[in-house]
Design an enzyme around this catalytic site. Structure first.
Site, PDB file in Angstrom:
ATOM      1  N   ASN A 135    -126.815  29.451 144.012  1.00  0.00           N
ATOM      2  CA  ASN A 135    -125.494  28.849 143.926  1.00  0.00           C
ATOM      3  C   ASN A 135    -124.590  29.622 142.971  1.00  0.00           C
ATOM      4  O   ASN A 135    -125.069  30.270 142.038  1.00  0.00           O
ATOM      5  CB  ASN A 135    -125.603  27.391 143.441  1.00  0.00           C
ATOM      6  CG  ASN A 135    -126.424  26.550 144.396  1.00  0.00           C
ATOM      7  OD1 ASN A 135    -126.630  26.940 145.549  1.00  0.00           O
ATOM      8  ND2 ASN A 135    -126.930  25.420 143.922  1.00  0.00           N
ATOM      9  N   CYS A 192    -105.809  42.913 138.400  1.00  0.00           N
ATOM     10  CA  CYS A 192    -106.495  43.275 137.159  1.00  0.00           C
ATOM     11  C   CYS A 192    -105.477  43.473 136.031  1.00  0.00           C
ATOM     12  O   CYS A 192    -104.489  44.213 136.193  1.00  0.00           O
ATOM     13  CB  CYS A 192    -107.283  44.574 137.386  1.00  0.00           C
ATOM     14  SG  CYS A 192    -108.106  45.180 135.907  1.00  0.00           S
ATOM     15  N   HIS A 229    -126.665  35.163 143.387  1.00  0.00           N
ATOM     16  CA  HIS A 229    -125.493  35.454 144.225  1.00  0.00           C
ATOM     17  C   HIS A 229    -124.210  35.480 143.413  1.00  0.00           C
ATOM     18  O   HIS A 229    -123.127  35.353 143.977  1.00  0.00           O
ATOM     19  CB  HIS A 229    -125.391  34.423 145.368  1.00  0.00           C
ATOM     20  CG  HIS A 229    -126.529  34.521 146.338  1.00  0.00           C
ATOM     21  ND1 HIS A 229    -126.847  33.519 147.227  1.00  0.00           N
ATOM     22  CD2 HIS A 229    -127.447  35.500 146.546  1.00  0.00           C
ATOM     23  CE1 HIS A 229    -127.906  33.882 147.944  1.00  0.00           C
ATOM     24  NE2 HIS A 229    -128.282  35.073 147.545  1.00  0.00           N
TER      25      HIS A 229
HETATM   26  N1  APR Z   1    -130.673  17.328 148.131  1.00  0.00           N
HETATM   27  C1  APR Z   1    -131.474  18.377 148.451  1.00  0.00           C
HETATM   28  N2  APR Z   1    -131.261  19.203 149.506  1.00  0.00           N
HETATM   29  C2  APR Z   1    -130.186  18.936 150.277  1.00  0.00           C
HETATM   30  C3  APR Z   1    -129.291  17.863 150.021  1.00  0.00           C
HETATM   31  C4  APR Z   1    -129.576  17.038 148.890  1.00  0.00           C
HETATM   32  N3  APR Z   1    -128.787  16.000 148.565  1.00  0.00           N
HETATM   33  N4  APR Z   1    -128.327  17.879 150.983  1.00  0.00           N
HETATM   34  C5  APR Z   1    -128.602  18.931 151.797  1.00  0.00           C
HETATM   35  N5  APR Z   1    -129.718  19.548 151.380  1.00  0.00           N
HETATM   36  C6  APR Z   1    -130.389  20.715 151.960  1.00  0.00           C
HETATM   37  C7  APR Z   1    -130.129  20.934 153.430  1.00  0.00           C
HETATM   38  O1  APR Z   1    -131.096  20.235 154.198  1.00  0.00           O
HETATM   39  C8  APR Z   1    -130.322  22.459 153.548  1.00  0.00           C
HETATM   40  O2  APR Z   1    -131.687  22.776 153.846  1.00  0.00           O
HETATM   41  O3  APR Z   1    -129.848  21.846 151.315  1.00  0.00           O
HETATM   42  C9  APR Z   1    -129.979  22.982 152.170  1.00  0.00           C
HETATM   43  C10 APR Z   1    -128.688  23.747 152.124  1.00  0.00           C
HETATM   44  O4  APR Z   1    -128.857  24.897 152.917  1.00  0.00           O
HETATM   45  P1  APR Z   1    -127.633  25.923 153.037  1.00  0.00           P
HETATM   46  O5  APR Z   1    -126.373  25.163 153.277  1.00  0.00           O
HETATM   47  O6  APR Z   1    -128.069  26.972 154.002  1.00  0.00           O
HETATM   48  O7  APR Z   1    -127.513  26.533 151.576  1.00  0.00           O
HETATM   49  P2  APR Z   1    -128.410  27.680 150.935  1.00  0.00           P
HETATM   50  O8  APR Z   1    -129.805  27.601 151.436  1.00  0.00           O
HETATM   51  O9  APR Z   1    -128.198  27.600 149.465  1.00  0.00           O
HETATM   52  O10 APR Z   1    -127.700  29.012 151.492  1.00  0.00           O
HETATM   53  C11 APR Z   1    -128.182  30.233 150.979  1.00  0.00           C
HETATM   54  O11 APR Z   1    -126.361  31.334 152.136  1.00  0.00           O
HETATM   55  O12 APR Z   1    -124.129  31.281 152.716  1.00  0.00           O
HETATM   56  C12 APR Z   1    -125.057  31.878 151.868  1.00  0.00           C
HETATM   57  O13 APR Z   1    -124.682  32.782 149.742  1.00  0.00           O
HETATM   58  C13 APR Z   1    -124.733  31.565 150.432  1.00  0.00           C
HETATM   59  O14 APR Z   1    -126.231  31.054 148.585  1.00  0.00           O
HETATM   60  C14 APR Z   1    -125.917  30.745 149.948  1.00  0.00           C
HETATM   61  C15 APR Z   1    -127.025  31.188 150.886  1.00  0.00           C
END
Ligand code: APR
Length: 231
Positions: A87, A133, A104
Protein backbone atom coordinates in the site's frame (compact mmCIF):
# COMPACT_ATOMS: atom_id res chain seq x y z
CA UNK A 1 10.32 -16.34 16.45
CA UNK A 2 10.38 -14.10 13.36
CA UNK A 3 6.97 -12.78 12.35
CA UNK A 4 6.55 -11.07 8.98
CA UNK A 5 3.31 -9.42 7.86
CA UNK A 6 2.55 -8.53 4.23
CA UNK A 7 -0.43 -6.25 3.61
CA UNK A 8 -2.38 -5.21 0.54
CA UNK A 9 -5.21 -2.82 -0.20
CA UNK A 10 -7.66 -4.92 1.83
CA UNK A 11 -6.13 -3.77 5.12
CA UNK A 12 -7.28 -0.22 4.27
CA UNK A 13 -10.75 -1.24 3.04
CA UNK A 14 -12.26 -0.74 6.52
CA UNK A 15 -10.84 2.80 6.45
CA UNK A 16 -13.00 3.50 3.39
CA UNK A 17 -10.16 3.39 0.87
CA UNK A 18 -11.11 1.55 -2.34
CA UNK A 19 -9.19 -1.60 -3.21
CA UNK A 20 -8.05 -2.28 -6.78
CA UNK A 21 -9.82 -5.56 -7.58
CA UNK A 22 -13.04 -7.17 -6.44
CA UNK A 23 -16.52 -5.73 -6.75
CA UNK A 24 -15.86 -2.02 -6.01
CA UNK A 25 -12.23 -2.10 -7.09
CA UNK A 26 -10.57 0.90 -8.74
CA UNK A 27 -9.60 -1.21 -11.73
CA UNK A 28 -13.28 -1.81 -12.44
CA UNK A 29 -13.75 1.91 -13.01
CA UNK A 30 -10.37 2.98 -14.36
CA UNK A 31 -7.85 1.34 -16.69
CA UNK A 32 -4.45 0.89 -14.99
CA UNK A 33 -2.72 1.45 -18.33
CA UNK A 34 -4.32 4.92 -18.46
CA UNK A 35 -3.31 5.94 -14.95
CA UNK A 36 -0.60 3.80 -13.38
CA UNK A 37 2.10 3.37 -16.02
CA UNK A 38 5.07 5.54 -17.11
CA UNK A 39 3.61 5.87 -20.62
CA UNK A 40 0.25 7.07 -19.25
CA UNK A 41 2.07 9.77 -17.28
CA UNK A 42 4.16 10.78 -20.28
CA UNK A 43 1.06 10.92 -22.47
CA UNK A 44 -1.21 12.78 -20.04
CA UNK A 45 0.37 13.91 -16.75
CA UNK A 46 -2.61 16.11 -15.89
CA UNK A 47 -5.11 13.24 -15.94
CA UNK A 48 -2.75 10.98 -13.99
CA UNK A 49 -2.17 13.71 -11.40
CA UNK A 50 -5.90 14.43 -11.12
CA UNK A 51 -6.45 10.74 -10.31
CA UNK A 52 -3.68 10.63 -7.71
CA UNK A 53 -4.88 13.94 -6.20
CA UNK A 54 -8.37 12.42 -5.94
CA UNK A 55 -6.95 9.32 -4.18
CA UNK A 56 -4.81 11.54 -1.88
CA UNK A 57 -7.94 13.45 -0.86
CA UNK A 58 -9.76 10.20 -0.02
CA UNK A 59 -6.79 8.96 1.99
CA UNK A 60 -6.36 12.31 3.76
CA UNK A 61 -9.94 12.02 5.09
CA UNK A 62 -9.48 8.35 6.10
CA UNK A 63 -8.38 7.08 9.49
CA UNK A 64 -6.34 3.96 10.25
CA UNK A 65 -8.59 1.09 11.33
CA UNK A 66 -8.34 -1.61 13.99
CA UNK A 67 -6.43 -3.84 11.55
CA UNK A 68 -3.69 -1.22 11.17
CA UNK A 69 -3.64 -0.74 14.95
CA UNK A 70 -3.33 -4.47 15.72
CA UNK A 71 -0.33 -4.66 13.38
CA UNK A 72 1.23 -1.61 15.06
CA UNK A 73 0.75 -3.32 18.44
CA UNK A 74 2.36 -6.53 17.09
CA UNK A 75 5.49 -4.49 16.29
CA UNK A 76 5.60 -3.47 19.96
CA UNK A 77 4.84 -6.94 21.34
CA UNK A 78 7.14 -9.12 19.21
CA UNK A 79 10.83 -8.29 19.16
CA UNK A 80 11.48 -9.97 15.82
CA UNK A 81 8.65 -8.45 13.74
CA UNK A 82 8.60 -6.91 10.27
CA UNK A 83 5.85 -5.29 8.20
CA UNK A 84 5.94 -5.23 4.41
CA UNK A 85 3.19 -3.37 2.58
CA UNK A 86 2.09 -2.99 -1.03
CA UNK A 87 0.00 0.00 0.00
CA UNK A 88 1.02 3.60 -0.65
CA UNK A 89 -1.52 5.25 1.69
CA UNK A 90 0.73 5.65 4.76
CA UNK A 91 -2.00 4.41 7.13
CA UNK A 92 0.29 1.88 8.80
CA UNK A 93 2.56 4.73 9.87
CA UNK A 94 -0.41 6.81 11.04
CA UNK A 95 -1.54 3.81 13.14
CA UNK A 96 1.85 3.75 14.88
CA UNK A 97 3.90 1.24 12.87
CA UNK A 98 7.50 2.46 12.94
CA UNK A 99 9.21 -0.04 10.61
CA UNK A 100 7.23 -0.15 7.36
CA UNK A 101 8.79 -1.61 4.23
CA UNK A 102 6.93 0.09 1.35
CA UNK A 103 7.28 -2.06 -1.76
CA UNK A 104 5.25 0.25 -4.01
CA UNK A 105 6.32 3.65 -2.66
CA UNK A 106 4.16 6.23 -0.96
CA UNK A 107 1.40 8.45 -2.40
CA UNK A 108 2.54 11.40 -0.22
CA UNK A 109 5.98 11.44 -1.84
CA UNK A 110 6.51 13.63 -4.91
CA UNK A 111 9.57 12.97 -7.06
CA UNK A 112 11.09 15.18 -9.75
CA UNK A 113 11.17 13.61 -13.23
CA UNK A 114 14.40 15.42 -13.99
CA UNK A 115 16.63 16.17 -10.97
CA UNK A 116 16.97 14.03 -7.85
CA UNK A 117 14.67 16.24 -5.75
CA UNK A 118 11.88 14.51 -3.84
CA UNK A 119 9.68 15.58 -0.96
CA UNK A 120 6.74 14.58 1.18
CA UNK A 121 3.72 16.79 0.51
CA UNK A 122 0.51 16.12 2.47
CA UNK A 123 -1.54 18.87 0.81
CA UNK A 124 -4.81 17.47 -0.55
CA UNK A 125 -5.85 18.83 -2.93
CA UNK A 126 -2.51 19.94 -4.33
CA UNK A 127 -2.47 23.67 -5.17
CA UNK A 128 -1.00 23.05 -8.64
CA UNK A 129 -1.76 20.14 -11.00
CA UNK A 130 0.62 18.90 -12.27
CA UNK A 131 3.11 19.97 -9.54
CA UNK A 132 6.49 21.25 -10.68
CA UNK A 133 9.88 20.87 -9.04
CA UNK A 134 10.81 23.83 -6.84
CA UNK A 135 14.48 23.12 -7.63
CA UNK A 136 14.55 22.78 -11.43
CA UNK A 137 10.98 23.50 -12.57
CA UNK A 138 10.48 20.08 -14.19
CA UNK A 139 7.36 17.94 -13.71
CA UNK A 140 7.01 16.14 -10.37
CA UNK A 141 5.53 12.59 -10.35
CA UNK A 142 3.88 10.55 -7.60
CA UNK A 143 6.50 8.63 -5.61
CA UNK A 144 4.80 5.30 -6.28
CA UNK A 145 5.80 2.25 -8.36
CA UNK A 146 3.82 2.00 -11.61
CA UNK A 147 3.14 -1.13 -13.61
CA UNK A 148 6.25 -2.01 -15.59
CA UNK A 149 8.58 -0.24 -13.14
CA UNK A 150 10.98 -2.01 -10.84
CA UNK A 151 10.40 -1.96 -7.11
CA UNK A 152 12.82 -0.14 -4.79
CA UNK A 153 15.75 -2.58 -4.73
CA UNK A 154 16.55 -2.36 -1.01
CA UNK A 155 12.92 -2.84 -0.03
CA UNK A 156 12.52 -5.84 -2.31
CA UNK A 157 15.80 -7.49 -1.29
CA UNK A 158 15.04 -7.03 2.39
CA UNK A 159 11.51 -8.40 1.85
CA UNK A 160 12.89 -11.49 0.09
CA UNK A 161 15.38 -12.09 2.93
CA UNK A 162 12.65 -11.67 5.54
CA UNK A 163 10.35 -14.05 3.65
CA UNK A 164 13.10 -16.69 3.57
CA UNK A 165 13.73 -16.36 7.31
CA UNK A 166 10.18 -15.93 8.63
CA UNK A 167 8.77 -18.43 11.11
CA UNK A 168 5.25 -17.10 10.64
CA UNK A 169 4.28 -15.15 7.50
CA UNK A 170 0.92 -13.38 7.71
CA UNK A 171 -0.72 -12.06 4.52
CA UNK A 172 -3.56 -9.60 5.00
CA UNK A 173 -5.83 -8.13 2.34
CA UNK A 174 -4.07 -8.90 -0.89
CA UNK A 175 -5.33 -10.66 -4.00
CA UNK A 176 -1.75 -11.97 -4.43
CA UNK A 177 -1.90 -11.25 -8.17
CA UNK A 178 0.83 -8.63 -8.60
CA UNK A 179 4.47 -9.73 -8.68
CA UNK A 180 7.04 -9.68 -7.24
CA UNK A 181 5.09 -8.97 -4.02
CA UNK A 182 2.86 -12.00 -4.61
CA UNK A 183 5.95 -14.20 -4.63
CA UNK A 184 6.87 -13.38 -1.03
CA UNK A 185 4.29 -15.62 0.72
CA UNK A 186 5.21 -18.56 -1.52
CA UNK A 187 8.91 -17.98 -0.82
CA UNK A 188 8.19 -17.88 2.91
CA UNK A 189 6.11 -21.08 2.83
CA UNK A 190 8.70 -22.93 0.77
CA UNK A 191 11.40 -21.78 3.19
CA UNK A 192 9.56 -23.38 6.11
CA UNK A 193 7.35 -20.60 7.45
CA UNK A 194 3.82 -21.17 8.63
CA UNK A 195 1.63 -19.19 6.20
CA UNK A 196 -1.42 -17.40 7.57
CA UNK A 197 -3.90 -15.56 5.33
CA UNK A 198 -6.58 -13.03 6.33
CA UNK A 199 -9.01 -12.27 3.52
CA UNK A 200 -12.81 -12.39 3.20
CA UNK A 201 -12.25 -14.04 -0.19
CA UNK A 202 -10.18 -17.04 -1.23
CA UNK A 203 -7.02 -16.25 -3.21
CA UNK A 204 -4.32 -18.27 -4.97
CA UNK A 205 -2.54 -18.37 -1.60
CA UNK A 206 -5.42 -20.03 0.24
CA UNK A 207 -4.43 -23.57 -0.69
CA UNK A 208 -0.88 -22.96 0.59
CA UNK A 209 -1.96 -21.44 3.90
CA UNK A 210 -1.59 -23.28 7.20
CA UNK A 211 -4.40 -21.06 8.44
CA UNK A 212 -6.73 -19.12 6.18
CA UNK A 213 -9.07 -16.77 8.04
CA UNK A 214 -12.07 -15.90 5.86
CA UNK A 215 -12.70 -12.58 7.62
CA UNK A 216 -12.00 -8.90 7.19
CA UNK A 217 -8.66 -7.66 8.50
CA UNK A 218 -9.64 -6.30 11.92
CA UNK A 219 -11.58 -9.45 12.92
CA UNK A 220 -9.16 -11.85 11.25
CA UNK A 221 -6.05 -10.38 12.86
CA UNK A 222 -7.43 -11.04 16.33
CA UNK A 223 -7.70 -14.74 15.36
CA UNK A 224 -4.17 -14.62 13.95
CA UNK A 225 -2.82 -13.34 17.26
CA UNK A 226 -4.33 -16.38 19.03
CA UNK A 227 -2.72 -18.65 16.39
CA UNK A 228 0.67 -17.00 16.98
CA UNK A 229 0.44 -17.33 20.77
CA UNK A 230 -0.32 -21.05 20.42
CA UNK A 231 2.40 -21.82 17.83
N1 APR B 1 -10.08 -7.09 5.03
C1 APR B 1 -9.16 -7.89 4.43
N2 APR B 1 -9.08 -8.09 3.09
C2 APR B 1 -9.98 -7.45 2.33
C3 APR B 1 -10.98 -6.59 2.86
C4 APR B 1 -11.01 -6.43 4.28
N3 APR B 1 -11.92 -5.63 4.87
N4 APR B 1 -11.73 -6.11 1.82
C5 APR B 1 -11.20 -6.64 0.69
N5 APR B 1 -10.17 -7.45 1.00
C6 APR B 1 -9.32 -8.23 0.09
C7 APR B 1 -9.96 -8.59 -1.23
O1 APR B 1 -10.64 -9.83 -1.11
C8 APR B 1 -8.71 -8.73 -2.13
O2 APR B 1 -8.22 -10.08 -2.11
O3 APR B 1 -8.22 -7.41 -0.23
C9 APR B 1 -7.69 -7.82 -1.49
C10 APR B 1 -7.40 -6.58 -2.30
O4 APR B 1 -6.81 -7.00 -3.51
P1 APR B 1 -6.38 -5.88 -4.56
O5 APR B 1 -7.47 -4.88 -4.70
O6 APR B 1 -5.88 -6.62 -5.76
O7 APR B 1 -5.18 -5.13 -3.84
P2 APR B 1 -3.67 -5.62 -3.74
O8 APR B 1 -3.59 -7.10 -3.64
O9 APR B 1 -3.05 -4.82 -2.64
O10 APR B 1 -3.06 -5.13 -5.14
C11 APR B 1 -1.67 -5.29 -5.31
O11 APR B 1 -1.86 -4.05 -7.38
O12 APR B 1 -2.82 -2.27 -8.48
C12 APR B 1 -1.64 -2.73 -7.89
O13 APR B 1 0.06 -1.45 -6.92
C13 APR B 1 -1.27 -1.85 -6.73
O14 APR B 1 -0.34 -2.48 -4.57
C14 APR B 1 -1.36 -2.77 -5.52
C15 APR B 1 -1.16 -4.14 -6.14
Amino acid sequence: MRIVVLTGAGISAESGIPTFRGKDGLWNKFRPQDLATPSAFERDPVTVWKWYDWRRQIIAKAEPNEGHRIIARMEQEFDDFYLITQNVDGLHQRAGSKKVIELHGNIWTLRCTSCSHQKTDYRAPLPEIPPSCERCGALMRPGVVWFGESLPEDALNLSMDLSRSADIFVVVGTSATVYPAAQLPILARSSGAKLVEVNPQETDLTSYADLSVRKKASDGLREVLEFIYTN
